[in-house]
Scaffold this motif. Structure first.
Motif, short mmCIF file in Angstrom:
data_model
loop_
_atom_site.label_atom_id
_atom_site.label_comp_id
_atom_site.label_asym_id
_atom_site.label_seq_id
_atom_site.Cartn_x
_atom_site.Cartn_y
_atom_site.Cartn_z
N GLU A 20 0.84 -1.19 0.00
CA GLU A 20 0.00 0.00 0.00
C GLU A 20 0.88 1.25 0.00
OE1 GLU A 20 -3.36 0.07 -0.18
OE2 GLU A 20 -3.19 -2.09 -0.48
N PRO A 21 0.29 2.44 -0.29
CA PRO A 21 1.07 3.67 -0.23
C PRO A 21 1.74 3.84 1.13
CG PRO A 21 -1.02 4.09 -1.31
CD PRO A 21 -1.09 2.68 -0.79
N ARG A 59 4.33 5.90 -7.63
CA ARG A 59 3.24 6.86 -7.66
C ARG A 59 3.10 7.53 -6.31
NH1 ARG A 59 -2.31 4.68 -9.72
NH2 ARG A 59 -2.22 3.44 -7.81
N VAL A 61 0.74 9.61 -3.64
CA VAL A 61 -0.64 9.89 -3.24
C VAL A 61 -0.60 10.60 -1.90
CG1 VAL A 61 -2.89 8.93 -2.65
CG2 VAL A 61 -1.53 7.85 -4.44
N GLN A 66 4.08 4.57 -3.59
CA GLN A 66 3.73 3.17 -3.83
C GLN A 66 4.24 2.72 -5.19
OE1 GLN A 66 -0.44 2.59 -4.56
NE2 GLN A 66 -0.41 0.47 -3.85
N VAL A 68 3.77 0.90 -8.64
CA VAL A 68 2.68 0.52 -9.54
C VAL A 68 3.29 0.08 -10.86
CG1 VAL A 68 1.01 2.12 -8.51
CG2 VAL A 68 2.44 2.89 -10.40
N ASP A 151 -7.72 8.78 0.26
CA ASP A 151 -6.54 8.51 -0.55
C ASP A 151 -6.82 7.41 -1.57
OD1 ASP A 151 -5.13 10.43 0.76
OD2 ASP A 151 -3.89 9.07 1.94
N ALA A 152 -7.74 6.49 -1.20
CA ALA A 152 -8.10 5.42 -2.13
C ALA A 152 -8.77 6.01 -3.37
CB ALA A 152 -9.04 4.41 -1.45
N LYS A 155 -6.00 7.37 -5.49
CA LYS A 155 -5.29 6.24 -6.10
C LYS A 155 -6.09 5.66 -7.26
CE LYS A 155 -3.72 1.56 -4.93
NZ LYS A 155 -3.63 0.56 -3.84
N GLN A 156 -7.41 5.49 -7.04
CA GLN A 156 -8.27 4.88 -8.06
C GLN A 156 -8.30 5.70 -9.35
OE1 GLN A 156 -9.97 1.92 -7.72
NE2 GLN A 156 -10.53 2.11 -9.87
N GLU A 160 -2.63 12.74 -7.76
CA GLU A 160 -1.70 12.87 -6.63
C GLU A 160 -2.35 13.66 -5.51
OE1 GLU A 160 2.13 14.35 -7.56
OE2 GLU A 160 2.60 12.75 -8.99
#
Length: 210
Positions: A20-21, A59, A61, A66, A68, A151-152, A155-156, A160
């Motif tokens: 996870e981040p 990436r 966030v 994280q 990716v 934050d999800a 991310k989705q 940023e």
């Protein structure tokens, strides 16, 4: 103080294991270093991965980082992995999510005032998906709950920060244009959202048919 090369090497290992981040604060505590120094190391590492065109990218966030996969490699990854049943968010969820994103912190009553219809179950569904969360309570009468994105959510959608949200103008104005709000909001989000659902737990229908 550990050298920057050592710190960046350790950050790579931690991000790989963490999944996870990983927040700057958490990393700073591990290294017993200033957050600004750790952030600079993460950004430097991010630039190195990008410059080298690696299949793995870093990436950011909200000051968390994280690993990716590079989007250009999506086709190869999909061939390797077992397909996962996915479905887009419904029109109702897209509209509520857009209102929350642009008006946050916002109460359920304020969301319903824009939509003109109840949204209890839609908000509940977005909370379960981790896209919306409670931010506290308003000072208004009854102290209603305030909602905001998570934050999800960033991310989705590949953002940023919330500053990267596209300019959509006045939400209430859109809602007054003969029902065009839903279509306008869907145009912004529908191409980006594709959430995994549990087939054993179908979502409930909300008042307007989610």
């Amino acid at each position: 103080m550990a050298g920057r090369k050592t710190i960046k090497s350790a950050i790579e290992s931690m991000m790989f294991i963490w999944g996870e981040p990983l927040g700057i604060g958490e990393m700073a505590e591990v290294f017993n270093e200033d957050k600004n120094e750790i952030y600079a190391c993460c950004k430097e590492l991010q630039e190195e991965y990008e410059r080298e065109g690696r299949g793995i990218m870093i990436r950011e966030v909200n000051k968390s980082f994280q690993f990716v996969t590079r989007k250009e490699n999506l086709g190869y990854v999909e061939r390797l992995c077992t397909p996962v049943k996915r479905r887009r968010l419904t029109q109702s969820a897209l509209e509520v999510l857009a209102i929350v994103a642009y008006r946050q912190p916002v109460t359920k009553g304020e969301i319903e005032a824009v939509r003109g219809i109840k949204c209890d179950r839609v908000i509940e569904g977005l909370e379960k998906k981790g896209l919306v969360a409670e931010l506290g309570r308003s000072d208004a009468v009854g102290r209603p709950i305030l909602y905001g994105t998570t934050d999800a959510f960033l991310k989705q959608f590949g953002f940023e920060s919330l500053k990267e949200l596209p300019d959509i103008g006045d939400i209430e104005g859109l809602a007054e244009e003969d029902g065009q709000a839903v279509m306008d909001m869907e145009g912004i989000y529908a191409q980006q959202i594709s959430l995994e659902l549990n087939p054993e737990k179908p979502e409930r229908q909300d008042e307007d048919g989610e």
